[in-house]
Design a protein around this motif. Structure first.
Motif, PDB file in Angstrom:
ATOM      1  N   ARG A 342      34.147  49.599  10.401  1.00 43.28           N
ATOM      2  CA  ARG A 342      35.265  49.595  11.354  1.00 43.28           C
ATOM      3  C   ARG A 342      34.789  48.911  12.632  1.00 43.28           C
ATOM      4  NH1 ARG A 342      38.402  55.013  12.877  1.00 43.28           N
ATOM      5  NH2 ARG A 342      39.207  54.641  10.773  1.00 43.28           N
ATOM      6  N   VAL A 343      35.488  47.851  13.044  1.00 44.70           N
ATOM      7  CA  VAL A 343      35.157  47.119  14.267  1.00 44.70           C
ATOM      8  C   VAL A 343      36.352  47.208  15.209  1.00 44.70           C
ATOM      9  CG1 VAL A 343      34.538  44.893  15.261  1.00 44.70           C
ATOM     10  CG2 VAL A 343      33.630  45.544  13.019  1.00 44.70           C
ATOM     11  N   MET A 344      36.134  47.814  16.355  1.00 45.30           N
ATOM     12  CA  MET A 344      37.216  47.951  17.347  1.00 45.30           C
ATOM     13  C   MET A 344      37.345  46.664  18.172  1.00 45.30           C
ATOM     14  SD  MET A 344      38.385  50.847  16.588  1.00 45.30           S
ATOM     15  CE  MET A 344      39.611  50.953  17.902  1.00 45.30           C
ATOM     16  N   PRO A 345      38.551  46.338  18.603  1.00 45.36           N
ATOM     17  CA  PRO A 345      38.736  45.146  19.451  1.00 45.36           C
ATOM     18  C   PRO A 345      37.935  45.271  20.748  1.00 45.36           C
ATOM     19  CG  PRO A 345      40.839  46.008  18.666  1.00 45.36           C
ATOM     20  CD  PRO A 345      39.811  47.035  18.338  1.00 45.36           C
ATOM     21  N   PRO A 346      37.464  44.155  21.280  1.00 48.08           N
ATOM     22  CA  PRO A 346      36.711  44.209  22.541  1.00 48.08           C
ATOM     23  C   PRO A 346      37.612  44.571  23.723  1.00 48.08           C
ATOM     24  CG  PRO A 346      37.113  41.939  21.897  1.00 48.08           C
ATOM     25  CD  PRO A 346      37.596  42.779  20.759  1.00 48.08           C
ATOM     26  N   ALA A 347      36.986  44.888  24.845  1.00 51.55           N
ATOM     27  CA  ALA A 347      37.733  45.221  26.066  1.00 51.55           C
ATOM     28  C   ALA A 347      38.680  44.077  26.424  1.00 51.55           C
ATOM     29  CB  ALA A 347      36.760  45.485  27.213  1.00 51.55           C
ATOM     30  N   GLY A 348      39.871  44.439  26.813  1.00 49.44           N
ATOM     31  CA  GLY A 348      40.854  43.440  27.188  1.00 49.44           C
ATOM     32  C   GLY A 348      41.805  43.071  26.071  1.00 49.44           C
TER      33      GLY A 348
END
Length: 511
Positions: A342-348
């Protein structure tokens, strides 16, 4: 040569006989192979995971039962160790399909074939490498490592099941399991001098085989002899109510057929040479070994005739529409929501489920898998479904009809397994189409659902193995085992022994 070295060079059938005669224990066999794995892996890289402790515990459990006389009725291969392609689910042993998206996943259940292997008391040595999600013909597309060909480590072992083929070819395992969607057992068999079998579609349960293309995938044996393949086929075959495509029939008499073939009498057997699988595009020494093998079949009494299967040349194009379409559908489940990476979207970037899925699939899948997902999604899209996917299915029907008409005239069909011998690393990765063309001789069996087998037919001028392929009618797998075993015996007479007698094994020969 050490005793352990002599032990691992036996056939699986010979190992099984020694276990039955109490000349060797399952633990001794397992330890011998684990020792070879330790020495060979720096050169071969066939395994993604070696399960030494588990294998030794399974061997000890079998030996305890064997000593107590509690192994009566078990399959002939009982106690013989085995390697498993990492496309097949194993309870308690990490299963990744050679993809980062499944890294660290330890299944809570066994595939049906694994349950049968465990019930037979066969220790599992570990999980072998493959092209990610079985998508490739060279084992260059694994997310973890690149498996080498034991005949020449500068050359590929074939794919997608290069790990299982190289493990068996390098004597790291006596037998192994693979999966075959378009030739992924047979083509590596041809490249590594091993025997590879794709059983009839539905003849071996696919429950617990990670799906690539569900209408094409089939689990099958990898071995060094035809008899060993038959013995393993007998262990894993049969009906499974958990697999909706499983055929409710007994395993064909493949072991009896293989033993009958060893008598080298093929009178009454009619062999069809597939006109369309040869000639232009086939390496000259591949055709030379093929023609020599056909002559040996004739010398043993087989009647050989030429058969035309006019739609076989279209199989490649149709396959590369149907297979990516099913890949696109099957791999949609790897989205980071339930298991695996699972890879979460980066900040922003909005922290939505859709973005998380996109970043997970971008990081988790390799280039070849992404290529096939894109191709398949396109073929299934509105406006193109009938033109591409629908047309490919019509071609598939014509291929099935070609097989049916051919088997009205002959008992088995034959062809070279692959147009070439093993190519060098990097030679075809820049041009996927060139790589795909190498599957031209193996794909028809998957499209038609018929059983097929590759056996070693000698060596090329470069000293690389050449494969000879048999096809048989659906649920009549035994029909290919008899002539395959006969040809294997005749070729051993021609070579003065098995093809792997010519293999240099520094990992075994060191004092």
């Amino acid at each position: 040569m050490t005793d352990a070295t002599e032990l691992v060079k036996l056939s699986a059938a010979e190992m099984a006989a020694k276990i039955r005669n109490k000349e060797v224990s399952s633990r001794e066999l397992t330890e011998a192979h684990l020792d070879v794995i330790e020495k060979a892996e720096p050169s071969i890289d066939a395994f993604l995971k070696v399960s030494a402790e588990t294998a030794l515990a399974e061997a000890d459990a079998f030996d305890k039962k064997n000593a107590a006389g509690e192994t009566e009725g078990l399959p002939e291969l009982a106690g013989v160790p085995i390697a498993i392609k990492d496309m097949i689910v194993t309870k308690g042993i990490e299963t990744t399909a050679a993809s980062k998206i499944l890294e660290g996943w330890v299944p809570p259940y066994d595939a049906t074939v694994i349950s049968k292997i465990k019930a037979a008391g066969m220790p599992i040595l570990g999980k072998t490498n493959l092209d990610e999600f079985a998508q490739g013909s060279s084992t260059e597309h694994s997310a973890y490592k690149t498996t080498k060909n034991p005949w020449n480590t500068e050359h590929v072992p074939g794919g997608s099941g290069g790990g299982s083929a190289s493990a068996v070819g390098a004597f790291e395992a006596p037998i192994a399991l693979g999966t075959d969607t378009g030739g992924s057992i047979r083509q590596p068999g041809a490249f590594t001098g091993t025997v590879g079998v794709k059983p009839t579609y539905g003849g071996v349960s696919r429950f617990g085989a990670i799906a690539m293309a569900s209408s094409l995938d089939q689990i099958g044996p990898v071995s060094r002899t035809v008899l060993d393949a038959a013995l393993l086929h007998e262990v894993i075959g049969g009906h499974d109510k958990r697999d909706s495509t499983s055929i409710p029939r007994e395993v064909p008499p493949v072991v009896a057929a293989a033993r009958e073939g060893l008598k080298m009498d093929l009178k009454g057997v009619k062999v069809g040479l597939i006109k369309e699988l040869g000639g232009e595009g086939f390496q000259p020494d591949v055709e030379a070994r093929f023609n020599e093998s056909v002559k040996l079949l004739e010398d043993m009494g087989a009647e050989v005739v030429e058969i035309s299967c006019p739609h076989f040349p279209a199989a490649l194009g149709a396959y590369y529409i149907i297979m990516p379409s099913e890949v696109s559908s099957n791999l949609a489940r790897y989205d980071g929501m339930r298991y695996g990476l699972r890879v979460m979207p980066p900040a922003g970037v909005p922290q939505t489920a859709a973005n998380m899925m996109a970043y997970t699939r971008e990081a988790g899948f390799g280039d070849e898998v992404k290529r096939r997902i894109i191709l398949g999604t396109y073929a299934l899209s509105a406006g193109y479904y009938d033109a591409w996917y629908g047309s490919a299915q019509k071609v598939r029907t014509l291929i099935i009809e070609d097989f049916a008409k051919a088997f009205e005239q002959v008992d088995v069909l034959v062809s070279p397994t692959a147009p070439t011998t093993a190519f060098k690393f990097g030679e075809k990765t820049a041009d996927p189409i060139t790589m795909y063309l190498g599957d031209v001789a193996t794909i028809p069996a998957n499209m038609g659902g018929v059983p097929a087998m590759s056996i070693p037919a000698g060596l090329s001028e470069e000293g690389l193995p050449v494969g000879f392929q048999f096809f048989a009618p659906q649920m009549q797998d035994e029909k290919m085992y008899k002539p395959a075993a006969a040809l294997e015996a005749a070729l051993e007479g021609k070579w003065g022994g098995p093809v792997w007698n010519s293999l240099k094994t520094p990992w075994l020969d060191e004092a």
